[in-house]
Design a protein around this motif. Structure first.
Motif: not given
Lengths: 93, 149, 149, 93
Positions: C4, C58, C62
Motif C-alpha cells: 500500500r 506499487e 509487488e
C-alpha cells in the motif's frame, strides 16, 4: 537468607523444568559434604542418591549449572552460601 | 527497564511507540514477535507452558541487552517474554530495537533473539495428543547464536 | 494486497495482527518501521516530502514482495509506504513478514527494506534551515541491496 | 488513452522529483521525431532543448528511465505508445 550465610557450608539448590519434575523437588538446602568444593563434586554427590538422580544428572544428559545465577562449569568452586541451579538446555523465545 | 518477564500479554504497537517516544534521532525500529504455533515437530500443540528462573532470567536478558548496546550503535532495546500457559496464536516474546539507521537495529534485534534462545533460562513444555513433553533444545539455535561470537 | 502507498499514517500493532490473523502456523513475525529523523547529513530537518510514481511504485513493490516469497519460506509480507509531507517522528514505511521460524522472516524483512530503498520509485525532499533539497541516493544503500544478488 | 495509441508514434513522457522541478513540467506528449527509436536517442533529443534539459539529462547526471513502468536502459527500444519516465536515483524507505 541469614546475613552470615556466606560463612556456612550450606547451599541452596534449585532444579528447573524436566529436572524439577523428575527429581520431585524444585529446591533444597544442603549442608555441603566434606570434600565437595566444586560444581562437579556436588553433581557427583547428588548422583549417589540413585534412581532419577543418577539418570538425570548422569553422563550423557545435557545439564546446565548456574552458581549465584551465573553460568558455571564442573570446575566452578563452591564454598557454601551459594545458590546453585541445575537445569536442562534452555528453550525459550 | 529494557527487560520484562510477565504472564500478561503485550501490545506490540504500544511497546514500539513507547520505546521511541520523544527521540527524534530514531530513524529505524526493528522488531520481532514470537508466537505459539499449533504444530511442533509434527505434533499438534494444545498448550505451551513456559517456566523461567526468576532473578537469573531477568539478569541474563539484561546482560544480553547490554552486549547488544556495546556491539551496535543503537538507542534502545526492549525484551518482553511471557511465562505461564499459552495457546496457539498467543504471543510469547517481543524484541524491539531502535537506531538511527536500519542495519544496526536489524543486527541487534536478531542477535537478541539468537542469544535469548540459547542463553536465557526459559523452558517450554508442550501438551500434545501424545501427552505433555519438554521441548528439546535445537542445534540450529546454537548455530544461529554462534554466528555472533 | 501486500502493498500500500498512502498519505495516512499506519498502526503497526494492527497491521501485524491483521497479517498473521487466523494463521496458527506463524511462529515468527519480523517487522521494520522507518521514521523521519530531525537531523540528516548534519542539518536540522523541518519537514520531509515524499513523491512517488503512481502505478510503477506499487508494481515495483509487488515485484519485490514476490521475489521475497520466492527466495524464503515465508507466509505473508506487507509493505506500507507513506507519501506526502511528513515531520520528524512521523512513520514513513512499514515492512512486516510472517514465517514459521525466525530466520526466514528476518532475512525477508531486511531484503524487502534493502530492495525498496534502491528499486522502488520514491523520492524525498527535505526542508532544512538552508532551504529545501532533494535527498541524494546513498552508496551504502546500493551496497546493502547488492548483498542479496 | 486511445485504443490505437500503440500504433501512433506519440509517447507520454513523465518527469519526477528534481527533474520535474528543474524542467518545469511533470509530463508531456511527444510525437517521436524521425530516427528516435531508443531511450538513449530520446534523451539525446530532449537534451537539445538546451538549458535545464541539457544539464539535467546530460553526462554525469544520474538519471533513471522507465518504459511502461519497467526500468529501461539507453538501448531499450521505443516505437510510440509508451509511457516513458525520467527520474533521479530513488530515495524512499
Amino acid at each position: 537468607m541469614k546475613p552470615n550465610e556466606t560463612h556456612t557450608t550450606t547451599v541452596r539448590i534449585l532444579y528447573f523444568a524436566r529436572l524439577r519434575e523428575s527429581l520431585g523437588k524444585g529446591e533444597e538446602e544442603l549442608v555441603l559434604p566434606d570434600g565437595v568444593a566444586t560444581v562437579g563434586a556436588l553433581a557427583d554427590f547428588l548422583r549417589q542418591r540413585g534412581d532419577a538422580w543418577a539418570s538425570e544428572l548422569g553422563a550423557g544428559k545435557a545439564v546446565r549449572v548456574a552458581v549465584n545465577q551465573d553460568m558455571a562449569s564442573p570446575d566452578t568452586e563452591i564454598k557454601g552460601g551459594e545458590e546453585i541451579a541445575f537445569f536442562p538446555p534452555v528453550t525459550g523465545g | 527497564m529494557p527487560v520484562r518477564v510477565q504472564t500478561e500479554d503485550f501490545d506490540v504497537g504500544a511497546e514500539i511507540a513507547r520505546l521511541r517516544e520523544g527521540n527524534p534521532k530514531v530513524g529505524a525500529v526493528a522488531s520481532f514477535v514470537g508466537i505459539v504455533r499449533d504444530l511442533n515437530d509434527g505434533d499438534a500443540v494444545a498448550t505451551l507452558t513456559l517456566e523461567h528462573y526468576p532473578g537469573m532470567t531477568e539478569k541474563s536478558l539484561e546482560d544480553i541487552v547490554a552486549q547488544a548496546q556495546q556491539r551496535w550503535d543503537i538507542y534502545d532495546a526492549l525484551v518482553v517474554h511471557r511465562v505461564g500457559t499459552l495457546q496457539p496464536l498467543d504471543q510469547i516474546v517481543l524484541v524491539v530495537v531502535t537506531s538511527a539507521h536500519r542495519g544496526e537495529s536489524f543486527r541487534a534485534c536478531e542477535f537478541l533473539m539468537d542469544y535469548l534462545k540459547t542463553r536465557a533460562p526459559f523452558w517450554k513444555k508442550e501438551v500434545t495428543p501424545q501427552g505433555s513433553r519438554w521441548v528439546e533444545a535445537r542445534a540450529s539455535d546454537d548455530t544461529a547464536a554462534d554466528r555472533w561470537s
